[in-house]
Each structure stands twice: as structure tokens, then as C-alpha cells.
Design an enzyme around this catalytic site. Structure first.
Site, short mmCIF file in Angstrom:
data_model
loop_
_atom_site.label_atom_id
_atom_site.label_comp_id
_atom_site.label_asym_id
_atom_site.label_seq_id
_atom_site.Cartn_x
_atom_site.Cartn_y
_atom_site.Cartn_z
CG HIS A 220 8.86 -26.57 14.45
ND1 HIS A 220 10.16 -26.38 14.89
CD2 HIS A 220 8.96 -27.27 13.30
CE1 HIS A 220 11.00 -26.93 14.05
NE2 HIS A 220 10.30 -27.48 13.06
CE LYS B 262 10.13 -31.17 15.68
NZ LYS B 262 10.54 -29.86 15.17
CE LYS C 285 15.06 -28.44 14.94
NZ LYS C 285 15.58 -28.25 13.60
CG HIS D 286 16.11 -31.79 11.61
ND1 HIS D 286 15.30 -32.08 12.69
CD2 HIS D 286 15.32 -31.12 10.73
CE1 HIS D 286 14.08 -31.62 12.47
NE2 HIS D 286 14.06 -31.04 11.28
CG ASP E 114 2.61 -42.66 34.19
OD1 ASP E 114 1.52 -42.47 33.64
OD2 ASP E 114 3.05 -43.79 34.46
CG ASP F 196 31.60 -19.86 29.28
OD1 ASP F 196 32.40 -19.69 28.34
OD2 ASP F 196 31.08 -18.93 29.90
#
EC number: 2.7.8.-
Length: 408
Positions: free
Chosen positions: A119, A121, A297, A295, A126, A302
Site C-alpha cells: 500500500h 506510495k 493520512k 483519503h 537520483d 502540538d
């Protein structure tokens, strides 16, 4: 939950971090990093579609390969559909290596092997620039997709932490794609410091790092002094995670949560709502984002701690899927993320309060203990779900049909 002893993942100092919002912010920076690469591009994504975004990604990767850049692309066998022969041929002819994590044939049109998906991404160009977040390469992350366009976030990174992400991706390519054999270097990278942010890269796997991302969240919750602001698409965490949120609210920390109000899967909203009363009773503030599917996350604690990544806060992400987040200590970045989330709260969210959450029927007094028993035990129970050794297969175009014999 393990204690707060020696960290497995080091904080790397001196990084530049840029927040990217939605496809409009993410795709432009991803394509720019690909276009600037001279040696190597390593990319993992859960979903790659043959829509206008996927085809544009292909064009940039193919162009990079034609100028001599090594291009390695890995997609998930459940998240990404079968690709057309033309799509595969374009990659193969350019020398782009397209791999599929745990590919399996569909059965009656359904893709199986839901559990233990790749899952993540991640993009590294380089070994110098990295992008990490929750945004897939698909058109539904662009606003012009319409009412179902997703709201999401990613970050662009430059500095010593990129060496960790690069090393992780190289190790994942060399083994079974899980990355669970990777270990961060004991010393910081020699890469020059490019900014002011401390950044820690944290992957999650199903062998040695089963609770790595959850552990960092909970560590921050227990240390929170003033505020916790959490925005996550799929929220159904374990008992300990909920307990730490409630205890923070009870000791005076302002705890605010943003969930989906217009979900892409109704079961996700139903699962989160089953926890509302438990959280509201402890003084936690809950908001539902109602403009379109959420969608993201991301989270803030603080004014000097934040996280962005691929990990939801549900059983799939916390106990089964292969995930990757970055954790960031930088007041300037936290201020920017807070500004973006405050805009959502003020313009597109609906507050949830005790008057809008029903007390429930009499049988809920019996079912609620069962629910929290499940929440307490599901990390251990996850090991009982169907498991197998994952494989990574090189995607190849179908062989050309054999030429017919010439007529006599």
C-alpha cells in the site's frame, strides 16, 4: 505495545520538506523529479490506472528511460488492474522495469488476496529527492474528476532522510518487495543538509515491524501537551490507540479528529461512527469532511510534530498492509499543515456532538464490550488471516502471435 526504549528508526536532521495537497500539488512535483533525474528512478504505488494521470506518468518515465535513466516501477497486484498490451509494450520497449507485487488472476471478475497488500506510495529520484504520501497515480486525485475526487496529501523531501528511503526501496527490489530486511544506517547520510526539518522514515511490514507506525503515533499522543489534530480516511484502530487519545483529552489536550463524511466505502464510515460515543465521552472533538471523499493520512501534535504517509488507522493498514510514513519535527511544516487542515474544518466539515450521536439501543450495552474486545485483540488475530509468501513478478507484454506459415 512495546515500550519507548531505543528507537529502531533514526531522526535525520537538516531536511527540506514541502507539503503537497491533492493531485494538483503532487503530480507536478513527481513529474518534475522524474524529468530532472539523470541516473535512477525508483517508484512504488498501490494504484496505477491507465487514465490521463497514468498515461502522463508513463510518458515521463519512458522519456527518462530513453535518456539512459534506470527506471524501476512497482505496483500492487490488488490495487492496480490488469494493464493493456499497449501500455506494457511502451514500458518494455523503453526499458522501464514494471513489477507487480503479489499478482494473482481474478476469479469471476473479482481480485482476490485482499490482505497484506503493498500500500506504499514512494518515489525517489537520483537518491536526491523523495516523495512520500497517500496519493496514487490516478485521475480521481484531481479536482476535475468531479464529486468523487479525493482529498489527500503528500510531501516532497530533500536531505539526509532521502538516503533511508532510497536504501529501503533498493532493498525491496532486491528481495521479495516487502522491504522487511531493510535496516537504516547507523550514521546519518553524508547528503548535505538542505533545510531545518528533522524527519524519520518508518515503514511497516508483517515480520519485524508489525506496529512501527502505530507506535510512533502513540508515542506522540502520550507526550502531547496542547493539541492533537488527526485527519484519516479509515479510522478503526486498536484499543491502545483509542486509550491514548482519550487519556490525552482527559488531561486537557485539545484532541480533534477529521474523518470521512462522504466516504468512498460506507463500511469505513460505519466503523468510525461506532467509536464516536466512546471518544466524545472523553472530550474528543470529531468532525466529518463532507465536500468529497477524504483519503488523507496526516496528523499534528502540538506545534512541532507531524506525520504524512500511506497508513490508514484501521486493521488493514495497522496490522496487514505494507505501509510507509514520514514523521516530521519542524514548526514551519506543522504550521502549514495546520493551516490546510483548519481550512477544511472551517469550510468543509461538520462537527459531531453528543446530540447528533444516538445513545443506541439496549442491546448495545452487550455488544459494545464485544467491539472493544475485538479492538484489543485484532493485531494478534491478524496473524490468523490467510498468508503466503509474497512474490514480485515482472510485468511483460503478451508475446506477439507466431507468424503463419507461408502458403505453398
Amino acid at each position: 505495545m512495546r515500550g519507548t526504549g531505543r528507537r529502531e528508526f533514526p531522526w535525520r536532521r537538516g531536511n527540506r520538506v514541502q507539503l503537497l495537497e491533492n493531485g494538483e500539488g503532487f503530480f507536478a512535483r513527481a513529474f518534475a523529479a522524474i524529468d530532472a533525474a539523470q541516473r535512477e528512478i525508483l517508484l512504488e504505488t498501490f494504484i496505477l490506472f491507465e487514465d490521463k494521470v497514468g498515461l502522463e506518468l508513463q510518458r515521463h518515465l519512458v522519456d527518462a528511460a530513453h535518456r539512459g535513466v534506470r527506471v524501476e516501477l512497482t505496483v500492487d497486484g490488488f490495487g492496480s488492474p490488469r494493464f493493456s498490451p499497449e501500455f506494457l509494450v511502451a514500458f518494455a520497449d523503453a526499458g522501464v522495469k514494471l513489477r507487480v507485487f503479489d499478482p494473482h488472476p481474478s476469479w469471476l471478475g473479482m481480485r482476490l488476496h485482499l490482505f497484506r497488500r503493498m500500500h506504499r506510495k514512494l518515489l525517489v529520484a537520483d537518491a536526491r529527492i523523495a516523495l512520500v504520501g497517500g496519493i496514487n497515480f490516478s485521475a480521481d486525485h484531481l479536482l476535475d474528476f468531479g464529486p468523487e475526487a479525493k482529498q489527500d496529501y503528500a510531501v516532497e523531501l530533500e536531505g539526509p532522510v532521502v538516503a533511508d528511503i532510497h536504501g529501503f526501496l533498493r532493498q525491496a527490489l532486491a528481495a521479495d518487495g516487502t522491504g522487511d530486511g531493510w535496516r537504516p544506517a547507523a550514521d546519518a547520510s553524508a547528503e548535505a543538509e538542505t533545510g531545518t526539518a528533522d524527519v524519520m522514515f518508518v515503514p511497516r511490514d508483517n515480520r519485524h515491524r508489525r506496529d512501527s507506525i502505530e507506535r510512533e503515533y502513540r508515542r506522540a499522543f502520550r507526550a502531547a501537551r496542547n493539541e492533537i489534530l488527526l485527519a484519516n480516511a479509515y479510522f478503526f484502530p486498536g484499543w491502545g490507540f483509542l486509550r491514548d487519545l482519550r487519556e490525552a483529552a482527559r488531561r486537557g489536550v485539545k484532541v480533534s479528529l477529521i474523518f470521512q463524511g462522504e466516504p468512498d466505502m460506507q463500511v469505513a464510515l460505519a466503523a468510525a461512527r461506532s467509536l464516536y460515543r466512546h471518544l466524545l465521552d472523553a472530550g474528543v472533538c470529531i468532525h466529518e469532511y463532507c465536500q468529497r471523499p477524504f483519503h488523507g493520512k496526516v496528523a499534528l501534535v502540538d506545534d512541532d510534530w507531524a506525520t504524512v504517509g500511506s497508513s490508514n488507522l484501521d486493521p488493514l493498514s495497522l496490522s496487514l498492509n505494507l505501509e510507509a510514513n514520514v514523521f516530521i519535527r519542524d514548526p514551519a511544516f506543522s504550521a502549514e499543515l495546520r493551516r490546510r487542515l483548519d481550512t477544511l474544518l472551517q469550510e468543509h466539515c461538520q462537527a459531531v456532538d453528543e446530540t447528533t450521536v444516538p445513545r443506541g439501543h439496549f442491546w448495545h450495552a452487550l455488544t459494545r464490550p464485544v467491539l472493544f474486545h475485538v479492538l484489543r485483540r485484532f493485531p494478534a488475530w491478524a496473524g490468523w488471516l490467510p498468508a503466503h509468501t509474497p512474490k514480485v513478478a515482472l510485468a511483460k507484454p503478451p508475446e506477439a502471435a507466431a507468424p503463419q506459415d507461408a502458403p505453398p
